[in-house]
Design a protein around this motif. Sequence first.
Motif, PDB file in Angstrom:
ATOM      1  N   LYS A 102      48.994  -8.310   6.863  1.00 54.99           N
ATOM      2  CA  LYS A 102      48.474  -8.011   8.191  1.00 54.99           C
ATOM      3  C   LYS A 102      49.591  -7.902   9.217  1.00 54.99           C
ATOM      4  N   THR A 159      42.411   0.009   7.027  1.00 53.74           N
ATOM      5  CA  THR A 159      42.484  -0.902   8.168  1.00 53.74           C
ATOM      6  C   THR A 159      41.151  -1.604   8.410  1.00 53.74           C
ATOM      7  N   TYR A 160      40.057  -0.930   8.076  1.00 56.43           N
ATOM      8  CA  TYR A 160      38.744  -1.560   8.248  1.00 56.43           C
ATOM      9  C   TYR A 160      38.546  -2.684   7.229  1.00 56.43           C
ATOM     10  N   ASN A 196      35.513  -5.227   7.732  1.00 58.19           N
ATOM     11  CA  ASN A 196      34.292  -4.515   8.091  1.00 58.19           C
ATOM     12  C   ASN A 196      34.233  -3.081   7.573  1.00 58.19           C
ATOM     13  N   GLN A 211      40.281  -5.734   8.372  1.00 61.64           N
ATOM     14  CA  GLN A 211      39.515  -6.411   9.410  1.00 61.64           C
ATOM     15  C   GLN A 211      38.208  -7.000   8.893  1.00 61.64           C
TER      16      GLN A 211
END
Length: 429
Positions: A397, A113-114, A119, A117
Amino acid sequence: MDLDGNKRVFQRLGVPSTASDSTRQHPQQQQQQQKVCYHWRAGKCTRHPCPFLHRELPAPAHQSSNGAAPKRFAEDSGSQFLRRGTKFTGGSNSWGRVHGGNAVAKKTEKLCTYWVQGNCTYGDKCRYLHSWSLGDCFDMLTQLEGHQKVVTGIAFPSGSSNLYTGSKDETLRVWDCQSGQCAGVANLGGEIGCMISEGPWVFVGLPNLVKAYNTQNNADLSLSGPVGQVYAMVVGNGLLFAGIQDGSILAWKFNAATNCFEPAASLTGHTLGVVSLVVGANRLYSGSMDNSIRVWNLETLQCMQILTDHTSVVMSVLCWDQFLLSCSLDKTIKVWVATDSGNLEVTYTHNEEHGVLHLCGMHDSEAKPVLMCSCNDNCVRVYDLPSFAERGKIYAKNEIRAIEVGPGGLFFTGDGTGQVRVWKWRDSP
């Protein structure tokens, strides 16, 4: 689409060709890659990349194991779906079976999930997946950005070099397949509920209206009659059918003399919106928010049977060979077959962990039938048929609501964020 040996599409965006990779390998490597991974079959392979195959070896010469031609989906020419008076020799035992009854291996990889996003600090050392797909059978070529809301339709008209996409952001976008760039945007003034192409025509479902565009002569027609949003469309027996929010199915027939589509029929019976349609074996199949599937005779346009095995919205229906496949928010995919009496009954039920939004059938680079199954966990599962052996996954997403087959091993997906991605099946090793 101008393929030029299946290499030119979106090549200006710097996508490398993978077709000749295997030809440059050492013979011993090629032989090794012809072996199926033992750990993958057990659902436990953790090697990335794995030197062995994560799929079953194909039958020789693009034929089934009994020497017959590959089984076809209903959109293929000459489909023999639901042949009356023909018994399926494989029976229900062929569905959901791998290697004589072994359970289908379930993948455990999870999308980071990072990374989604932008990051993730672990980089290559992250234990989770940093990719929009899982499996070694297809590659993402590029993504097309421009839509601001969920993509609800993708169409590739015959004879056109453009891809058409529609969205709930009320726009129709046209994409140049040579450059991958948006070539035009049309604001239609209403949410696009669905979009299909038939020959040179592109049909767009809107609230209280169907728009018809001819990509060859630029004809722009409006088909009135729907009450509410148009959720689904299909062409069969010379008619355009549209599933409407009020539960009706409207039909139009093209009049070449007047160059317009004239109302032909209204099919009633569903009590809630019709959200999925498919044509096969001289039948029209409609899936509805009332949890039922209705079977209509294409000649008489009369309802022949009502199927009520699903317990939630029937989101998608698909024809393959002798079978009807249906999916629902009840987390199941059901396989229907005709009995000796001609009525349909469930011969196999495949269970998912999440509600199923959309089904799309196609053939891989080895001409094997494959089922794309989009679920409401933002993931598309890719299954072999009829075994339902998992071939891979596609992540997004947001929910993937549109999947369209293209030429030359291409296919397209559109998700809830408005992104359209272009994929290509890998050539056989």
